[in-house]
Design an enzyme around this catalytic site. Structure first.
Site, PDB file in Angstrom:
ATOM      1  N   ARG A 156      50.229  41.137  27.583  1.00 14.54           N
ATOM      2  CA  ARG A 156      50.111  40.025  26.624  1.00 14.54           C
ATOM      3  C   ARG A 156      48.854  39.189  26.891  1.00 14.54           C
ATOM      4  O   ARG A 156      48.069  38.910  25.970  1.00 14.54           O
ATOM      5  CB  ARG A 156      51.359  39.132  26.734  1.00 14.54           C
ATOM      6  CG  ARG A 156      52.637  39.800  26.263  1.00 14.54           C
ATOM      7  CD  ARG A 156      53.843  38.976  26.629  1.00 14.54           C
ATOM      8  NE  ARG A 156      54.060  38.984  28.056  1.00 14.54           N
ATOM      9  CZ  ARG A 156      55.109  39.534  28.673  1.00 14.54           C
ATOM     10  NH1 ARG A 156      56.068  40.079  27.972  1.00 14.54           N
ATOM     11  NH2 ARG A 156      55.217  39.517  29.981  1.00 14.54           N
ATOM     12  N   ILE A 157      48.674  38.765  28.145  1.00 16.66           N
ATOM     13  CA  ILE A 157      47.538  37.879  28.433  1.00 16.66           C
ATOM     14  C   ILE A 157      46.237  38.671  28.504  1.00 16.66           C
ATOM     15  O   ILE A 157      45.202  38.233  27.986  1.00 16.66           O
ATOM     16  CB  ILE A 157      47.775  37.068  29.727  1.00 16.66           C
ATOM     17  CG1 ILE A 157      49.090  36.282  29.630  1.00 16.66           C
ATOM     18  CG2 ILE A 157      46.613  36.115  29.990  1.00 16.66           C
ATOM     19  CD1 ILE A 157      49.522  35.599  30.928  1.00 16.66           C
ATOM     20  N   ARG A 177      48.839  50.336  34.082  1.00 19.76           N
ATOM     21  CA  ARG A 177      49.557  51.536  34.533  1.00 19.76           C
ATOM     22  C   ARG A 177      49.480  52.627  33.484  1.00 19.76           C
ATOM     23  O   ARG A 177      49.455  53.803  33.803  1.00 19.76           O
ATOM     24  CB  ARG A 177      51.021  51.180  34.817  1.00 19.76           C
ATOM     25  CG  ARG A 177      51.176  50.327  36.039  1.00 19.76           C
ATOM     26  CD  ARG A 177      52.589  49.871  36.211  1.00 19.76           C
ATOM     27  NE  ARG A 177      53.035  49.043  35.090  1.00 19.76           N
ATOM     28  CZ  ARG A 177      54.122  48.295  35.098  1.00 19.76           C
ATOM     29  NH1 ARG A 177      54.887  48.285  36.167  1.00 19.76           N
ATOM     30  NH2 ARG A 177      54.460  47.560  34.055  1.00 19.76           N
ATOM     31  N   SER A 178      49.418  52.218  32.215  1.00 20.14           N
ATOM     32  CA  SER A 178      49.422  53.212  31.140  1.00 20.14           C
ATOM     33  C   SER A 178      48.361  52.880  30.102  1.00 20.14           C
ATOM     34  O   SER A 178      48.020  51.706  29.897  1.00 20.14           O
ATOM     35  CB  SER A 178      50.796  53.208  30.458  1.00 20.14           C
ATOM     36  OG  SER A 178      51.054  51.903  29.979  1.00 20.14           O
ATOM     37  N   ARG A 233      47.800  36.680  40.393  1.00 20.30           N
ATOM     38  CA  ARG A 233      48.484  36.114  41.558  1.00 20.30           C
ATOM     39  C   ARG A 233      47.538  36.322  42.745  1.00 20.30           C
ATOM     40  O   ARG A 233      46.808  37.327  42.794  1.00 20.30           O
ATOM     41  CB  ARG A 233      49.796  36.863  41.850  1.00 20.30           C
ATOM     42  CG  ARG A 233      50.941  36.511  40.922  1.00 20.30           C
ATOM     43  CD  ARG A 233      51.521  35.130  41.203  1.00 20.30           C
ATOM     44  NE  ARG A 233      52.687  34.820  40.397  1.00 20.30           N
ATOM     45  CZ  ARG A 233      52.662  34.127  39.252  1.00 20.30           C
ATOM     46  NH1 ARG A 233      51.523  33.662  38.772  1.00 20.30           N
ATOM     47  NH2 ARG A 233      53.781  33.881  38.603  1.00 20.30           N
ATOM     48  N   GLU A 262      48.916  29.809  48.662  1.00 19.92           N
ATOM     49  CA  GLU A 262      48.822  28.510  47.957  1.00 19.92           C
ATOM     50  C   GLU A 262      49.764  27.482  48.586  1.00 19.92           C
ATOM     51  O   GLU A 262      50.887  27.846  48.943  1.00 19.92           O
ATOM     52  CB  GLU A 262      49.207  28.695  46.485  1.00 19.92           C
ATOM     53  CG  GLU A 262      48.216  29.549  45.744  1.00 19.92           C
ATOM     54  CD  GLU A 262      48.649  29.873  44.315  1.00 19.92           C
ATOM     55  OE1 GLU A 262      49.596  29.239  43.807  1.00 19.92           O
ATOM     56  OE2 GLU A 262      48.034  30.760  43.721  1.00 19.92           O
ATOM     57  N   HIS A 280      45.755  26.800  40.566  1.00 28.17           N
ATOM     58  CA  HIS A 280      46.807  27.482  39.789  1.00 28.17           C
ATOM     59  C   HIS A 280      47.151  26.696  38.515  1.00 28.17           C
ATOM     60  O   HIS A 280      48.291  26.298  38.300  1.00 28.17           O
ATOM     61  CB  HIS A 280      48.062  27.694  40.653  1.00 28.17           C
ATOM     62  CG  HIS A 280      48.927  28.820  40.176  1.00 28.17           C
ATOM     63  ND1 HIS A 280      49.636  29.647  41.003  1.00 28.17           N
ATOM     64  CD2 HIS A 280      49.197  29.260  38.914  1.00 28.17           C
ATOM     65  CE1 HIS A 280      50.310  30.528  40.298  1.00 28.17           C
ATOM     66  NE2 HIS A 280      50.052  30.324  39.007  1.00 28.17           N
TER      67      HIS A 280
HETATM   68  P1  NAP Z   1      52.517  41.661  30.866  1.00 31.24           P
HETATM   69  O1  NAP Z   1      52.434  41.525  29.394  1.00 31.24           O
HETATM   70  O2  NAP Z   1      53.747  42.222  31.486  1.00 31.24           O
HETATM   71  O3  NAP Z   1      51.241  42.511  31.342  1.00 31.24           O
HETATM   72  C1  NAP Z   1      51.077  42.941  32.653  1.00 31.24           C
HETATM   73  C2  NAP Z   1      50.004  44.014  32.692  1.00 31.24           C
HETATM   74  O4  NAP Z   1      49.787  44.363  34.070  1.00 31.24           O
HETATM   75  C3  NAP Z   1      50.414  45.303  31.967  1.00 31.24           C
HETATM   76  O5  NAP Z   1      49.310  45.808  31.263  1.00 31.24           O
HETATM   77  C4  NAP Z   1      50.785  46.242  33.117  1.00 31.24           C
HETATM   78  O6  NAP Z   1      50.536  47.612  32.865  1.00 31.24           O
HETATM   79  C5  NAP Z   1      49.825  45.769  34.180  1.00 31.24           C
HETATM   80  N1  NAP Z   1      50.307  46.193  35.499  1.00 31.24           N
HETATM   81  C6  NAP Z   1      51.511  45.964  36.048  1.00 31.24           C
HETATM   82  N2  NAP Z   1      51.583  46.554  37.259  1.00 31.24           N
HETATM   83  C7  NAP Z   1      50.406  47.159  37.465  1.00 31.24           C
HETATM   84  C8  NAP Z   1      49.867  47.943  38.512  1.00 31.24           C
HETATM   85  N3  NAP Z   1      50.592  48.208  39.615  1.00 31.24           N
HETATM   86  N4  NAP Z   1      48.608  48.415  38.385  1.00 31.24           N
HETATM   87  C9  NAP Z   1      47.883  48.142  37.276  1.00 31.24           C
HETATM   88  N5  NAP Z   1      48.331  47.413  36.246  1.00 31.24           N
HETATM   89  C10 NAP Z   1      49.582  46.924  36.344  1.00 31.24           C
HETATM   90  O7  NAP Z   1      52.331  40.238  31.583  1.00 31.24           O
HETATM   91  P2  NAP Z   1      51.515  38.958  31.051  1.00 31.24           P
HETATM   92  O8  NAP Z   1      52.406  38.116  30.244  1.00 31.24           O
HETATM   93  O9  NAP Z   1      50.205  39.397  30.493  1.00 31.24           O
HETATM   94  O10 NAP Z   1      51.306  38.194  32.455  1.00 31.24           O
HETATM   95  C11 NAP Z   1      50.615  38.849  33.496  1.00 31.24           C
HETATM   96  C12 NAP Z   1      50.675  38.042  34.784  1.00 31.24           C
HETATM   97  O11 NAP Z   1      49.789  36.937  34.713  1.00 31.24           O
HETATM   98  C13 NAP Z   1      52.004  37.375  35.144  1.00 31.24           C
HETATM   99  O12 NAP Z   1      52.940  38.292  35.670  1.00 31.24           O
HETATM  100  C14 NAP Z   1      51.549  36.353  36.163  1.00 31.24           C
HETATM  101  O13 NAP Z   1      51.525  36.949  37.457  1.00 31.24           O
HETATM  102  C15 NAP Z   1      50.124  36.029  35.739  1.00 31.24           C
HETATM  103  N6  NAP Z   1      50.018  34.649  35.220  1.00 31.24           N
HETATM  104  C16 NAP Z   1      49.272  33.729  35.886  1.00 31.24           C
HETATM  105  C17 NAP Z   1      49.183  32.437  35.398  1.00 31.24           C
HETATM  106  C18 NAP Z   1      48.372  31.388  36.095  1.00 31.24           C
HETATM  107  O14 NAP Z   1      48.732  30.231  36.036  1.00 31.24           O
HETATM  108  N7  NAP Z   1      47.265  31.731  36.720  1.00 31.24           N
HETATM  109  C19 NAP Z   1      49.867  32.060  34.245  1.00 31.24           C
HETATM  110  C20 NAP Z   1      50.609  33.033  33.577  1.00 31.24           C
HETATM  111  C21 NAP Z   1      50.681  34.339  34.073  1.00 31.24           C
HETATM  112  P3  NAP Z   1      51.303  48.439  31.711  1.00 31.24           P
HETATM  113  O15 NAP Z   1      50.857  47.789  30.427  1.00 31.24           O
HETATM  114  O16 NAP Z   1      50.799  49.809  31.834  1.00 31.24           O
HETATM  115  O17 NAP Z   1      52.757  48.233  31.976  1.00 31.24           O
END
Ligand code: NAP
Length: 320
Positions: A156-157, A177-178, A233, A262, A280
């Site tokens: 999503r992000i 991953r995909s 993270r 952190e 953060h």
């Molecule tokens: P999301 O939609 O679940 O997307 C996660 C992406 O990471 C997916 O494309 C996934 O691959 C990929 N991924 C997961 N495991 C992986 C691995 N082992 N190797 C390579 N790629 C991998 O999550 P989102 O909503 O975008 O959020 C992502 C993350 O941003 C959150 O989980 C959080 O840790 C972080 N975040 C940080 C802040 C901040 O304040 N800095 C705020 C919000 C979120 P696939 O598509 O192939 O499954």
């Protein structure tokens, strides 16, 4: 009137969230308890709901003390602090706050990239310190236009960041991953993608599977003119390897919103002019935190209505 169900609040919440919790639940605040073990021993069996956040999750001692827990609502999208598989195996639903923060976190990533690339912090200091008057113009910066941007994590992000990068005429690559059905170029090999990129932006979940995904090899592949942005993270980047590469000039710069321990940040990073550090704050605006807070509460309200939640983590979808 029947007794309201008991909710345990872990971490801090806004006043607006607190009012909503109190309208539907009898609220207990974990960190207000002078004797946590005694409180859990006395109240644990009555607690059916937990409200927490991505930082605190549900600590093991708390989880063990809540035998009748049914739902956990987390204020944040990342839930690596919760053992989601373990919790789901007990039949407990976990909800988080996806999507409502995509724009904000993407904006934070772009802000860090621009700040590093255009030397925003040293430029501000140049004016305030009187260097502009004393020394004249600053050295030139690096443009963000027409760059190759590698995005690590294309969910999503990550995809929202890609939209933003397109405004700077970037060529966008991604690693996940995909492979997805999207116009951007997929790299199964992260090191190869780093080699092809001017900027690497990390936005995967945390946890064991992504620990030190950005290691010394990836950093070296990004190279002395490359910029690393981490809004994922702290655990995703090998921080010691990052500090070494930056201090040896093997990486051009970094913009970091998240850190391994952190709120502790390595002193070496604080000394570096080519590094921008934020505490953060990826989603930390009034508007976005309100939307996240509302969804955290909506998930709990929905659970009280029909035993489901609006936005379950994937591990719990089978429970509804
Ligand atoms: P999301 O939609 O679940 O997307 C996660 C992406 O990471 C997916 O494309 C996934 O691959 C990929 N991924 C997961 N495991 C992986 C691995 N082992 N190797 C390579 N790629 C991998 O999550 P989102 O909503 O975008 O959020 C992502 C993350 O941003 C959150 O989980 C959080 O840790 C972080 N975040 C940080 C802040 C901040 O304040 N800095 C705020 C919000 C979120 P696939 O598509 O192939 O499954």
């Amino acid at each position: 009137m029947p007794e309201k169900p008991h909710l345990l609040q872990i971490g801090s919440v806004t006043d607006r969230m607190r009012s909503r919790f109190e309208a539907e639940f009898t609220v207990h605040i974990l960190f207000d308890q002078p004797d946590r073990a005694a409180f859990l021993a006395q109240m644990g069996r009555q607690i059916e709901a937990v409200a927490t956040d991505g930082h605190w999750g549900v600590p093991d001692d708390v989880m063990a003390a809540l035998p009748n827990l049914k739902v956990v609502s987390s204020y944040g999208v990342g839930y690596d602090a919760i053992d989601a598989d373990g919790v789901a195996a007990k039949g407990i639903l976990v909800a988080h706050t996806p999507d409502v923060l995509n724009d904000e976190v993407a904006n934070t990533a772009i802000m860090l990239w621009l700040a590093v690339s255009r030397n925003l912090i040293p430029a501000d200091r140049w004016v305030r310190s009187g260097d502009w008057e004393a020394k004249g113009n600053m050295p030139l910066a690096q443009s963000v236009q027409n760059r190759t941007v590698g995005i690590v994590g294309f969910g999503r992000i990550g995809q929202t960041i890609a939209d933003r990068a397109a405004m700077f005429d970037a060529r966008v690559l991604y690693h996940a991953r995909s492979e997805k059905d999207v116009p951007q170029e997929y790299y199964a090999d992260l090191t190869e993608m780093a080699r092809a990129s001017d900027v690497l932006i990390c936005i995967t979940p945390g946890g064991a599977a992504t620990r030190h995904l950005i290691n010394a090899d990836v950093i070296d592949a990004l190279g002395p003119d490359g910029i690393l942005i981490n809004v994922a993270r702290g655990s995703v980047v090998d921080e010691a390897a990052l500090v070494t590469a930056l201090s040896e000039g093997r990486l051009g710069g970094a913009g970091l919103d998240v850190f391994e321990a952190e709120p502790k940040v390595p002193d070496a990073l604080k000394q570096m002019d080519n590094v921008v550090l934020t505490p953060h704050i990826g989603s930390a605006t009034v508007e976005t935190r309100q939307a996240m807070g509302d969804l955290t509460c909506d998930n709990l309200s929905q659970f009280l209505k029909d035993g489901t939640v609006l936005t379950p983590v994937p591990e719990c979808r089978g429970l509804m």
